[in-house]
Design a protein around this motif. Structure first.
Motif, PDB file in Angstrom:
ATOM      1  N   ALA A 215       3.508  -1.339   2.442  1.00 57.17           N
ATOM      2  CA  ALA A 215       4.811  -0.834   2.016  1.00 57.17           C
ATOM      3  C   ALA A 215       4.756  -0.511   0.528  1.00 57.17           C
ATOM      4  O   ALA A 215       4.342  -1.356  -0.280  1.00 57.17           O
ATOM      5  CB  ALA A 215       5.907  -1.859   2.293  1.00 57.17           C
ATOM      6  N   VAL A 216       5.157   0.707   0.159  1.00 57.33           N
ATOM      7  CA  VAL A 216       5.158   1.157  -1.234  1.00 57.33           C
ATOM      8  C   VAL A 216       6.569   1.629  -1.561  1.00 57.33           C
ATOM      9  O   VAL A 216       7.173   2.402  -0.800  1.00 57.33           O
ATOM     10  CB  VAL A 216       4.142   2.289  -1.467  1.00 57.33           C
ATOM     11  CG1 VAL A 216       4.163   2.721  -2.931  1.00 57.33           C
ATOM     12  CG2 VAL A 216       2.743   1.846  -1.065  1.00 57.33           C
ATOM     13  N   ARG A 217       7.061   1.177  -2.701  1.00 56.65           N
ATOM     14  CA  ARG A 217       8.418   1.565  -3.110  1.00 56.65           C
ATOM     15  C   ARG A 217       8.443   1.731  -4.617  1.00 56.65           C
ATOM     16  O   ARG A 217       7.879   0.910  -5.363  1.00 56.65           O
ATOM     17  CB  ARG A 217       9.424   0.505  -2.685  1.00 56.65           C
ATOM     18  CG  ARG A 217      10.870   0.823  -3.096  1.00 56.65           C
ATOM     19  CD  ARG A 217      11.821  -0.206  -2.514  1.00 56.65           C
ATOM     20  NE  ARG A 217      13.171  -0.018  -3.008  1.00 56.65           N
ATOM     21  CZ  ARG A 217      13.666  -0.588  -4.096  1.00 56.65           C
ATOM     22  NH1 ARG A 217      12.876  -1.402  -4.824  1.00 56.65           N
ATOM     23  NH2 ARG A 217      14.908  -0.368  -4.463  1.00 56.65           N
ATOM     24  N   LEU A 218       9.094   2.805  -5.063  1.00 53.46           N
ATOM     25  CA  LEU A 218       9.261   3.075  -6.491  1.00 53.46           C
ATOM     26  C   LEU A 218      10.666   2.680  -6.898  1.00 53.46           C
ATOM     27  O   LEU A 218      11.629   2.959  -6.181  1.00 53.46           O
ATOM     28  CB  LEU A 218       9.019   4.562  -6.790  1.00 53.46           C
ATOM     29  CG  LEU A 218       7.667   5.154  -6.377  1.00 53.46           C
ATOM     30  CD1 LEU A 218       7.618   6.628  -6.714  1.00 53.46           C
ATOM     31  CD2 LEU A 218       6.524   4.414  -7.049  1.00 53.46           C
ATOM     32  N   ARG A 219      10.777   2.045  -8.067  1.00 53.83           N
ATOM     33  CA  ARG A 219      12.103   1.700  -8.591  1.00 53.83           C
ATOM     34  C   ARG A 219      12.059   1.764 -10.111  1.00 53.83           C
ATOM     35  O   ARG A 219      10.984   1.695 -10.730  1.00 53.83           O
ATOM     36  CB  ARG A 219      12.536   0.317  -8.139  1.00 53.83           C
ATOM     37  CG  ARG A 219      11.583  -0.814  -8.472  1.00 53.83           C
ATOM     38  CD  ARG A 219      12.015  -2.123  -7.844  1.00 53.83           C
ATOM     39  NE  ARG A 219      11.039  -3.187  -8.035  1.00 53.83           N
ATOM     40  CZ  ARG A 219      11.013  -4.003  -9.071  1.00 53.83           C
ATOM     41  NH1 ARG A 219      11.921  -3.872 -10.049  1.00 53.83           N
ATOM     42  NH2 ARG A 219      10.089  -4.950  -9.163  1.00 53.83           N
ATOM     43  N   ALA A 220      13.233   1.958 -10.661  1.00 55.87           N
ATOM     44  CA  ALA A 220      13.321   2.077 -12.115  1.00 55.87           C
ATOM     45  C   ALA A 220      13.147   0.713 -12.769  1.00 55.87           C
ATOM     46  O   ALA A 220      13.638  -0.300 -12.276  1.00 55.87           O
ATOM     47  CB  ALA A 220      14.664   2.685 -12.498  1.00 55.87           C
TER      48      ALA A 220
ATOM     49  N   ALA B 270       6.030   0.612  -9.566  1.00 53.75           N
ATOM     50  CA  ALA B 270       5.565   0.870  -8.209  1.00 53.75           C
ATOM     51  C   ALA B 270       5.242  -0.477  -7.567  1.00 53.75           C
ATOM     52  O   ALA B 270       4.348  -1.193  -8.027  1.00 53.75           O
ATOM     53  CB  ALA B 270       4.342   1.775  -8.222  1.00 53.75           C
ATOM     54  N   GLU B 271       5.960  -0.801  -6.514  1.00 53.29           N
ATOM     55  CA  GLU B 271       5.801  -2.089  -5.843  1.00 53.29           C
ATOM     56  C   GLU B 271       5.020  -1.875  -4.557  1.00 53.29           C
ATOM     57  O   GLU B 271       5.453  -1.146  -3.658  1.00 53.29           O
ATOM     58  CB  GLU B 271       7.168  -2.695  -5.561  1.00 53.29           C
ATOM     59  CG  GLU B 271       7.102  -4.098  -4.977  1.00 53.29           C
ATOM     60  CD  GLU B 271       8.491  -4.658  -4.757  1.00 53.29           C
ATOM     61  OE1 GLU B 271       9.000  -5.341  -5.662  1.00 53.29           O
ATOM     62  OE2 GLU B 271       9.061  -4.377  -3.682  1.00 53.29           O
ATOM     63  N   VAL B 272       3.856  -2.517  -4.455  1.00 56.25           N
ATOM     64  CA  VAL B 272       2.983  -2.400  -3.295  1.00 56.25           C
ATOM     65  C   VAL B 272       2.953  -3.757  -2.608  1.00 56.25           C
ATOM     66  O   VAL B 272       2.635  -4.764  -3.224  1.00 56.25           O
ATOM     67  CB  VAL B 272       1.562  -1.964  -3.711  1.00 56.25           C
ATOM     68  CG1 VAL B 272       0.677  -1.821  -2.482  1.00 56.25           C
ATOM     69  CG2 VAL B 272       1.616  -0.666  -4.506  1.00 56.25           C
ATOM     70  N   VAL B 273       3.284  -3.760  -1.319  1.00 51.13           N
ATOM     71  CA  VAL B 273       3.344  -4.997  -0.536  1.00 51.13           C
ATOM     72  C   VAL B 273       2.234  -4.946   0.507  1.00 51.13           C
ATOM     73  O   VAL B 273       2.243  -4.087   1.402  1.00 51.13           O
ATOM     74  CB  VAL B 273       4.713  -5.173   0.137  1.00 51.13           C
ATOM     75  CG1 VAL B 273       4.738  -6.455   0.963  1.00 51.13           C
ATOM     76  CG2 VAL B 273       5.819  -5.195  -0.911  1.00 51.13           C
TER      77      VAL B 273
ATOM     78  N   LEU C  49       7.366   8.341   0.759  1.00 52.55           N
ATOM     79  CA  LEU C  49       6.398   7.249   0.833  1.00 52.55           C
ATOM     80  C   LEU C  49       6.591   6.413   2.095  1.00 52.55           C
ATOM     81  O   LEU C  49       5.640   5.805   2.602  1.00 52.55           O
ATOM     82  CB  LEU C  49       6.528   6.345  -0.398  1.00 52.55           C
ATOM     83  CG  LEU C  49       6.032   6.933  -1.726  1.00 52.55           C
ATOM     84  CD1 LEU C  49       6.378   6.001  -2.866  1.00 52.55           C
ATOM     85  CD2 LEU C  49       4.523   7.178  -1.679  1.00 52.55           C
ATOM     86  N   GLY C  50       7.813   6.375   2.612  1.00 46.48           N
ATOM     87  CA  GLY C  50       8.083   5.547   3.773  1.00 46.48           C
ATOM     88  C   GLY C  50       7.696   6.184   5.087  1.00 46.48           C
ATOM     89  O   GLY C  50       7.751   5.539   6.126  1.00 46.48           O
ATOM     90  N   ALA C  51       7.329   7.471   5.080  1.00 40.62           N
ATOM     91  CA  ALA C  51       6.949   8.159   6.311  1.00 40.62           C
ATOM     92  C   ALA C  51       5.789   9.088   6.007  1.00 40.62           C
ATOM     93  O   ALA C  51       5.541   9.447   4.853  1.00 40.62           O
ATOM     94  CB  ALA C  51       8.138   8.945   6.886  1.00 40.62           C
ATOM     95  N   ALA C  52       5.100   9.482   7.065  1.00 45.95           N
ATOM     96  CA  ALA C  52       3.995  10.426   6.911  1.00 45.95           C
ATOM     97  C   ALA C  52       4.561  11.787   6.533  1.00 45.95           C
ATOM     98  O   ALA C  52       5.207  12.452   7.345  1.00 45.95           O
ATOM     99  CB  ALA C  52       3.188  10.515   8.200  1.00 45.95           C
TER     100      ALA C  52
END
Length: 796
Positions: free
Chosen positions: A627-632, A640-643, A598-601
């Motif tokens: 910025a998208v990040r997955l966390r438990a 799913a955290e979308v900034v 998710l952090g890169a193409a």
């Protein structure tokens, strides 16, 4: 290098081989050092042996030169002993001799000369304290020399014939040192010279003993007992002289020992006369003439001995200097050879190691920088336009310079070939990816065309349908078409295109979230906990943000039967949207891998196709800067955290959005209330909420045949009471035919009501024409011209 892992079994449980040394585990520099070390050690060993021999030769030459000098000193001591013995003999036989000079003064002078020579011998022998043979020979001569004082004392009182044996013993033992010097001289010239000096010394000693016998003889009397010793001494002298003539370089001149000398002729004649007579015959003895003849022979013989020994000393020193010079030359040659060998090896090894280091650095640079950059340029189609992969590879600059004709240059050439081939393959693969992307885009365009036609048919069916059950079924089909539209948008993103519409106005954050909800298959299981409608999303990011959030919401509702919770909160300079599901979760390893993608193409590979939704999310996030990040989640599931950064946000509607709100709000001053996303018009004039279709973005430009955003107002004072919506079993408002028509409009087919003066926004018109030109240009590339198909059932 050695493998230090010596455990009995490896990780697979199989017996491990014993660690062994392998040449492949040694670095090139170490190999070159070992290759240099072997010949250097061999050369050093041979040179050491040779230098050791040369040093030994030099030491032997030095010892020989010192021994020759000692032999000269011993020869002078012997001559002094002989002179002292001659004077002592005169004192012994003075009663029967009629000599003009028989005083004791001659004896004393001889003693003084002997003491001087003995002092020289004592000084010279100090250099031979480490030579046991020389020390032993000199020690053997010390005994008779120590008795000289007794003889010298007797010479002043009553000296007898027996005292003369002390001198003979000292001379005999000192002569052994001359023979030892002959044996120690290995050089042929030195050996011959020392042998000659030794023979002359022996001949002279025989002559001096004949002197004593002659002085003992009486005139005109037979020899009697003296005959045999006399003949023996003459024989010893003749044998020594004969051997001297044989080994002498000049044939042993006839003047040696008095032979051929006028002064020595009387003694020569006397010796011949004695040799031809009998022991009982009387012999005339002229002591005066004979003593003078003995002195002449002795002096001549001593001169030849001194000359020979001086030449021998000079020759020994010359040999010593030559050997020393040879040793120095050999040492210099060895050192220079070793230095040249080391420098040459370092020079050649440095060229090899530098070449290998350049190859290594170039390989790393190509692998880490140049090749990825070239591949990225090919992927971005910056350098491949108009060229084939082969031409593009030929146009690239080789990473290594081929200089020389050695193996390293050949390796550099081979590496350049590998680099060019890698560029060609990368270009070919990039072109293949471009073609695959074009296929995705073309398929998505066709899918959008089909879904658009299907949507038109569904609209017609909905307008003509009065049965609520059938209308509900049409709504479900409408939602499936919306999902298919999202799939087409995903294909566009994977193909490298954008599914965004032409927009000139921003949209509320709540509208964006609800539009994303309407694109999810299970949109009824989405709960919004916190939504801040005071934040607006800029036009350029609206559609991409909707698609990104729709993919994440769809994933959250697809793999969990529990509702998914969506919360959006505004922080200082960003908006954080959290989408939480209550599924089984993802293990940490895969979660880290997904976050990395998710952090890169992400490249188009099997993993991307298996997680196509997250691949689309990653592409969109990197495209617009989200910025998208997955966390438990704390209990279970995934968050799913979308900034959304501040660059994509606004805090007031654009003029276009404000005008749109004024058109829908009317002349009254409203208090804005949360409104449904889209409404459809039906025949009854009622308004019902429907899920958003594929191809329709949030607040699309107003079109009478498409969705019309409707905003509920609250008038100043008591707001009008809205009727409760008629919901079906899925929680959707029940739609009725003709219910979406505005109040006061005519039936279908009549002209549209006047909406007031037409407002044209130059930015919106320019963006619309630009999008139209872009789509027209894309449809012409690689797509054959098709004839119009008037049969809607025949696929195009």
């Amino acid at each position: 290098m050695l493998d230090d892992d010596r455990s009995a079994v490896d990780d697979t449980g199989r017996p491990r081989r014993l660690a062994r040394w392998r040449p492949s585990s040694v670095r090139i520099r170490t190999k070159l050092a070992l290759m240099l070390l072997i010949p250097v050690v061999a050369l050093a060993g041979i040179a050491s042996v040779r230098l050791t021999d040369s040093a030994q030769e030099a030491a032997d030459a030095t010892d020989t030169a010192e021994l020759v000098e000692l032999a000269g000193t011993v020869s002078r001591v012997i001559r002094a002993m002989q002179d002292e013995r001659a004077q002592a003999s005169v004192q012994v036989f003075k009663d029967q001799l009629d000599l003009p000079d028989m005083s004791i003064a001659g004896f004393d002078d001889a003693v003084t000369a002997s003491n001087d020579r003995l002092a020289e011998l004592a000084t010279a022998r100090e250099a031979f304290t480490d030579d046991p043979q020389v020390t032993a020979l000199l020690a053997s001569a010390d005994k008779p020399l120590s008795r000289l004082q007794v003889v010298r004392s007797a010479a002043h009182r009553d000296i007898e014939r027996v005292h003369l044996t002390v001198y003979s013993a000292a001379v005999s033992r000192l002569t052994r040192l001359l023979d030892h010097a002959v044996d120690q001289a290995e050089a042929p010239g030195l050996n011959r010279s020392l042998r000659a000096a030794s023979l002359l010394s022996a001949a002279d000693e025989s002559s001096e003993q004949l002197r004593v016998l002659t002085l003992e003889l009486k005139n005109d009397e037979p020899l009697d007992a003296s005959y045999r010793p006399f003949m023996q001494l003459i024989g010893d002298r003749q044998r020594a002289l004969s051997e001297y003539r044989r080994i002498s370089a000049d044939g042993g001149g006839f003047d040696a020992g008095g032979l051929g000398s006028q002064d020595a002729r009387p003694i020569n004649n006397f010796e011949r006369e004695v040799s031809t007579s009998r022991s009982y015959e009387r012999i005339d003895v002229d002591h005066t003439a004979l003593v003078a003849a003995f002195d002449a022979r002795h002096v001549a013989t001593a001169g030849v001995i001194d000359e020979t020994l001086n030449a021998t000393v000079a020759e020994s020193k010359a040999i010593q200097d030559a050997v020393t010079r040879q040793v120095l030359i050999e040492v210099a040659v060895v050192v220079i050879t070793l230095v040249l060998a080391v420098l040459t090896a370092l020079w050649l090894g440095r060229s090899v190691t530098q070449g290998l280091r350049r190859l290594r650095d170039s390989a790393r640079r190509v692998a880490r920088d140049e090749l990825p950059t070239a591949v990225r340029q090919v992927d971005e189609q910056k350098e491949l336009s108009g060229m084939t992969p082969e031409e593009f590879a030929e146009a690239t600059t080789p990473p290594l310079r081929e200089a020389g004709s050695d193996e390293l240059s050949e390796v550099a050439g081979a590496f350049n070939l590998v680099h060019r081939e890698a560029i060609r393959v990368a270009a070919q693969q990039a072109m293949l990816r471009v073609h695959v992307g074009s296929m995705f885009i073309r398929l998505a365009r066709r899918g959008h065309s089909l879904t658009g036609r299907l949507t038109a048919e569904l609209d017609a069916a909905e307008h003509a349908e009065n049965d609520p059950d059938q209308l509900e079924r049409l709504f479900r089909l409408d939602h499936l078409v919306s999902l298919q539209g999202r799939a087409n948008d995903s294909l566009l993103v994977l193909g490298g295109a954008s599914a965004a519409k032409v927009r000139t106005s921003n949209e509320r954050l709540g509208d964006v979230l609800r539009a994303a909800q309407s694109h999810a298959e299970h949109y009824t299981r989405v709960e919004f906990t916190t939504v801040d409608d005071g934040v607006w999303v800029k036009p350029a990011a609206v559609d991409d943000a909707v698609q990104l959030l729709a993919e994440l919401i769809d994933n959250a509702t697809r793999y969990s039967s529990d509702p998914a919770h969506v919360a959006a909160r505004f922080l200082t300079d960003k908006v954080v949207v959290e989408i939480r599901d209550h599924g089984i979760g993802i293990d940490e390893g895969r979660l880290a891998m997904l976050n990395a993608r998710l952090g890169a193409a992400s490249p188009m590979d099997l993993e991307s196709l298996q997680a196509m939704g997250l691949t689309v999310v990653g592409i969109l996030a990197n495209r617009i800067g989200i910025a998208v990040r997955l966390r438990a989640a704390p209990d279970r599931g995934i968050i799913a955290e979308v900034v959304l950064p501040a660059t994509l946000l606004d805090f007031a509607p654009t003029p276009e959005a404000r005008r749109r709100l004024e058109l829908t709000a009317g002349p009254a001053t409203p208090q804005r209330r949360e409104a449904p996303l889209f409404r459809k018009r039906d025949r009854s004039g009622a308004t019902a909420v429907a899920p958003r279709r594929a191809g329709a973005a949030v607040a699309d430009p107003v079109d009478a045949d498409e969705e019309i955003p409707v905003v509920h107002f609250a008038w100043q004072g008591v707001p009008p009471k809205e009727p409760e919506p008629d919901l079906d079993e899925n929680g959707l408002p029940r739609r009725r035919p003709m219910s979406s028509l505005a109040a006061g409009t005519t039936a279908p087919g009549t002209s549209r009501p006047t909406r007031g003066p037409i407002r044209r926004d130059p930015a919106a018109i320019g963006a619309t024409y630009l999008a139209y030109a872009r789509g027209l240009s894309g449809s012409r590339q690689g797509q054959p011209k098709q004839q119009p198909n008037n049969n809607p059932r025949t696929p195009t």
